[in-house]
Design an enzyme around this catalytic site. Structure first.
Site, PDB file in Angstrom:
ATOM      1  N   ASP A 188     -17.331   5.294 -19.988  1.00 31.28           N
ATOM      2  CA  ASP A 188     -17.003   4.733 -18.678  1.00 31.28           C
ATOM      3  C   ASP A 188     -18.174   4.921 -17.712  1.00 31.28           C
ATOM      4  O   ASP A 188     -18.956   5.880 -17.861  1.00 31.28           O
ATOM      5  CB  ASP A 188     -15.765   5.418 -18.091  1.00 31.28           C
ATOM      6  CG  ASP A 188     -14.482   5.014 -18.810  1.00 31.28           C
ATOM      7  OD1 ASP A 188     -14.468   3.936 -19.429  1.00 31.28           O
ATOM      8  OD2 ASP A 188     -13.499   5.786 -18.741  1.00 31.28           O
ATOM      9  N   TYR A 198     -16.292  16.287 -25.710  1.00 30.03           N
ATOM     10  CA  TYR A 198     -16.474  16.047 -24.283  1.00 30.03           C
ATOM     11  C   TYR A 198     -16.274  17.342 -23.501  1.00 30.03           C
ATOM     12  O   TYR A 198     -15.488  18.205 -23.907  1.00 30.03           O
ATOM     13  CB  TYR A 198     -15.448  15.036 -23.760  1.00 30.03           C
ATOM     14  CG  TYR A 198     -15.518  13.668 -24.380  1.00 30.03           C
ATOM     15  CD1 TYR A 198     -16.265  12.656 -23.780  1.00 30.03           C
ATOM     16  CD2 TYR A 198     -14.819  13.380 -25.553  1.00 30.03           C
ATOM     17  CE1 TYR A 198     -16.319  11.389 -24.342  1.00 30.03           C
ATOM     18  CE2 TYR A 198     -14.866  12.106 -26.116  1.00 30.03           C
ATOM     19  CZ  TYR A 198     -15.615  11.120 -25.517  1.00 30.03           C
ATOM     20  OH  TYR A 198     -15.664   9.867 -26.072  1.00 30.03           O
ATOM     21  N   ASP A 208      -8.668   8.465 -13.020  1.00 27.97           N
ATOM     22  CA  ASP A 208      -9.947   9.092 -12.703  1.00 27.97           C
ATOM     23  C   ASP A 208     -10.311   8.716 -11.269  1.00 27.97           C
ATOM     24  O   ASP A 208      -9.448   8.303 -10.488  1.00 27.97           O
ATOM     25  CB  ASP A 208     -11.037   8.692 -13.713  1.00 27.97           C
ATOM     26  CG  ASP A 208     -11.384   7.202 -13.677  1.00 27.97           C
ATOM     27  OD1 ASP A 208     -10.828   6.461 -12.832  1.00 27.97           O
ATOM     28  OD2 ASP A 208     -12.203   6.761 -14.508  1.00 27.97           O
ATOM     29  N   ARG A 229      -9.162  10.328 -19.945  1.00 34.00           N
ATOM     30  CA  ARG A 229      -8.450  10.063 -18.684  1.00 34.00           C
ATOM     31  C   ARG A 229      -6.940  10.166 -18.877  1.00 34.00           C
ATOM     32  O   ARG A 229      -6.232  10.737 -18.049  1.00 34.00           O
ATOM     33  CB  ARG A 229      -8.785   8.659 -18.171  1.00 34.00           C
ATOM     34  CG  ARG A 229     -10.154   8.530 -17.554  1.00 34.00           C
ATOM     35  CD  ARG A 229     -10.343   7.151 -16.988  1.00 34.00           C
ATOM     36  NE  ARG A 229     -10.571   6.135 -18.000  1.00 34.00           N
ATOM     37  CZ  ARG A 229     -10.186   4.864 -17.896  1.00 34.00           C
ATOM     38  NH1 ARG A 229      -9.523   4.469 -16.825  1.00 34.00           N
ATOM     39  NH2 ARG A 229     -10.460   3.992 -18.835  1.00 34.00           N
TER      40      ARG A 229
END
Length: 235
Positions: free
Chosen positions: A54, A82, A96, A188
């Site tokens: 993203d 992540y 987000d 997310r």
């Protein structure tokens, strides 16, 4: 990074980039392709990426050139790691910071023990609903197109694998984490669901991809360093 000549890219390379904040993966691929074509004055070169990040995420993006673009699916299927930050006590429609906070919730009932314990619900094989603000397609349209038009859309849940979910810092309302997961996992959505599991809200405020399979962001290059290496190769 040492680059010899244009054949280096035509034959095929796996390039590791540290994607900057606010860049789309597509923009980075386009920039890399343009730099290669401009530097070596070549008309066509195959360039593609292995797994979208993203715009609000940073970190490892694998970019393949030439014959190595055939390996993109292979790289996309590998486990990813992540790190990031979840803000508890508030939700956003996009899960987000792409959209504004739409609801707030109390967090005074939360303890460190409860936060750590909640991670167990999100490890192993889990069912997850992708966010409506995503590029997934339904009936020929991107989900974010439905969202931006204010249209309701039914998004089926799907199974993903989370092999590790570790809380690395708690400073409420912020909670830092490290996650290892399969292809197709939306961090997310996990942030949103994590807040719900704690009887509060939650949204993602920072995300960084640190690994894809055996590739690590510590070995990645910046766009500036890549451009400098290209310039050096033609001197």
């Amino acid at each position: 990074m040492k680059i010899q000549n244009p054949e280096y890219f035509k034959e095929g390379q796996v390039l590791l980039f540290d994607k900057p904040l606010n860049w789309t993966s597509f923009q980075l691929v386009n920039k890399v392709r343009w730099l290669i074509r401009k530097t070596y004055k070549i008309k066509k070169i195959k360039v593609g990426h292995a797994g979208t990040l993203d715009p609000l995420a940073t970190g490892l993006l694998i970019i393949c050139t030439g014959k190595f673009t055939k390996r993109i699916e292979e790289f996309m299927g590998q486990e990813k790691e992540y790190t990031g930050t979840i803000v508890l006590g508030a939700t956003t429609p996009s899960y987000d910071l792409e959209t504004e906070i739409d609801a707030t919730f109390p967090t005074d009932h939360l303890s460190d023990e409860a936060i750590h314990a909640a991670t167990a619900q999100f490890t192993g094989s889990i069912m997850q609903q992708p966010p409506v603000f995503s590029a997934l397609k339904k009936d020929g349209k991107r989900l974010y197109e439905f969202a931006r038009a204010g249209e309701e859309v039914d998004i089926p849940s799907r199974e993903v694998q989370v092999s590790a979910f570790e809380i690395t810092r708690i400073a409420l309302p912020e909670v830092d984490f490290r996650i290892s997961c399969s292809k197709g996992t939306y961090i997310r959505s996990l942030a949103h669901d994590f807040g719900k599991a704690l009887n509060t809200g939650g949204h993602l405020s920072a995300l960084r991809r640190t690994k894809i399979g055996d590739f690590e962001v510590s070995n990645a290059t910046s766009l500036e360093a890549f451009e400098a290496a290209l310039d050096a190769s033609v001197l």
